[in-house]
Write an enzyme that holds these catalytic residues in place. Structure first.
Site, PDB file in Angstrom:
ATOM      1  N   ALA A 240      10.162  30.994   7.589  1.00 25.87           N
ATOM      2  CA  ALA A 240       9.035  31.394   8.427  1.00 25.87           C
ATOM      3  C   ALA A 240       8.399  32.698   7.937  1.00 25.87           C
ATOM      4  O   ALA A 240       8.866  33.327   6.987  1.00 25.87           O
ATOM      5  CB  ALA A 240       9.494  31.529   9.871  1.00 25.87           C
ATOM      6  N   HIS A 241       7.356  33.113   8.646  1.00 20.33           N
ATOM      7  CA  HIS A 241       6.574  34.266   8.192  1.00 20.33           C
ATOM      8  C   HIS A 241       7.376  35.569   8.227  1.00 20.33           C
ATOM      9  O   HIS A 241       8.203  35.800   9.102  1.00 20.33           O
ATOM     10  CB  HIS A 241       5.268  34.401   8.978  1.00 20.33           C
ATOM     11  CG  HIS A 241       5.436  34.541  10.462  1.00 20.33           C
ATOM     12  ND1 HIS A 241       4.358  34.583  11.307  1.00 20.33           N
ATOM     13  CD2 HIS A 241       6.524  34.655  11.253  1.00 20.33           C
ATOM     14  CE1 HIS A 241       4.778  34.727  12.550  1.00 20.33           C
ATOM     15  NE2 HIS A 241       6.085  34.766  12.544  1.00 20.33           N
ATOM     16  N   ASN A 242       7.127  36.390   7.198  1.00 16.77           N
ATOM     17  CA  ASN A 242       7.701  37.727   7.080  1.00 16.77           C
ATOM     18  C   ASN A 242       9.210  37.743   6.877  1.00 16.77           C
ATOM     19  O   ASN A 242       9.848  38.788   7.006  1.00 16.77           O
ATOM     20  CB  ASN A 242       7.332  38.593   8.287  1.00 16.77           C
ATOM     21  CG  ASN A 242       5.836  38.838   8.375  1.00 16.77           C
ATOM     22  OD1 ASN A 242       5.166  38.318   9.265  1.00 16.77           O
ATOM     23  ND2 ASN A 242       5.297  39.586   7.425  1.00 16.77           N
TER      24      ASN A 242
END
Length: 346
Positions: A240-242
């Protein structure tokens, strides 16, 4: 196997830097397991539980540990790590189709920069201001959006989608259906509805990374999602993001890491495991299959497991009932302990 993948045993020994025992002039045309090998095949014995197959194999030669060399009369390549030697030998027999040049149906932006030896297959798309390194191959149907950078000697298999501002290092292998740089799952609640948080970060991937089929790596919300060097992803992994992943990590199929989690170096995550968001995982942590990690792991080099092991269905149903009773049983046990202390005067 391509027709050119033929070596003498001595040539293999030289290329793999292994000791050759037996006839070095024997012709080797491929690799096979001990059970399925035939004439012209090189096999290997890395797991002792397959030792019995060594006496029955029809392989022309075998990769063995020095301790096993006296247990067969077959010609052999001697290695302190037969499985690693087999892995290196497999590169010599790789039969992945090779492309040459840029297919006429490919669409390559005029502002894109292609280094020497880049190959691009049919119906691939290379967006504006992309940079592709020397010897990299884009198979048919690959789509690179704008400002993508891919290093030298990468292989991107058919129908991979790489969104804008993704940076990938050298020697990557990205398998079909992978999506890199899609929006992360970012939304703000708004009176029973959802307001999208546009994902303004990118993705940065290091060198020698392998990304399995159907795997997705989301772009960051503000900062980049970061994948270190020598990381391997099996098929259908979700990052997922980051998320930040350190060098040398490995993720088996259907593993998932939620947003803004940082994972240290040389960790392994088993198939179907999940790691919730905003956590930190130390170096050399091993998460076994189907484990759910719900809090940060600060001690390096530890293995963690959760979930219920397989058992006969009837036993599992009875156990599931007992799981639901654990809280009540714990409270009752506490009451008994309290009563015991009161009556015993302790």
């Amino acid at each position: 196997m391509s027709a050119s993948s033929t070596f003498t045993l001595g040539e293999l020994a030289a290329q793999l830097q292994l000791e050759c025992v037996g006839d070095a002039s024997l012709e080797i045309r491929g690799l096979a397991t001990l059970a399925s090998a035939g004439e012209g095949d090189l096999s290997f014995l890395a797991n002792p539980k397959y030792r019995k197959q060594l006496s029955d194999t029809r392989a022309t030669a075998v990769i063995l540990h020095r301790d096993m060399a006296e247990q067969t009369s077959l010609p052999a390549l001697i290695s302190d790590n037969p499985y690693l030697a087999f892995a290196r030998a497999s590169a010599l027999f790789d039969d992945t189709p090779r492309l040459a040049g840029v297919h006429p149906s490919a669409v390559v932006a005029a502002s894109a920069k292609l280094a020497e030896g880049v190959s691009i297959g049919a119906n691939a798309v290379v967006g504006e201001h992309c940079v592709i390194g020397e010897g990299t191959t884009l198979h048919p149907g690959v789509v690179l959006s704008d400002y993508v950078e891919i290093g030298p000697r990468c292989v991107v298999f058919p129908n991979v989608s790489i969104y804008h501002r993704v940076i990938i290092g050298s020697d990557a292998r990205i398998h079909s259906g992978a999506v890199i740089g899609a929006d992360g799952f970012g939304f703000a609640p708004n009176q029973g509805a959802w307001t999208k948080i546009f994902q303004l970060g990118g993705v940065r991937i290091g060198d020698r990374v392998e990304i399995g089929a159907g795997t997705t790596i989301d772009r960051g919300a503000l900062d980049d999602t970061v994948i270190g060097n020598d990381v391997i992803f099996d098929s259908q992994v979700l990052i997922a993001h980051n998320v930040v992943i350190g060098d040398g990590c490995a993720f088996a199929g259907r593993a998932a890491v939620a947003g803004s989690t940082t994972i240290g170096r040389n960790c392994t995550v088993g198939g179907g495991a999940g790691i919730v968001g905003h956590l930190t995982v130390a170096d050399r942590v091993h998460v076994t299959a189907c484990t759910l990690v719900t809090k940060s792991i600060t001690e390096p080099g530890v293995s963690y497991s959760s979930g219920t092991p397989m058992m006969p269905t009837g036993d599992w149903r009875r156990s599931a009932v007992r799981f639901a009773q654990l809280d009540t049983l714990n409270k009752r046990l506490g009451e008994i302990e309290k009563l015991f202390k009161e009556t015993s005067g302790k």
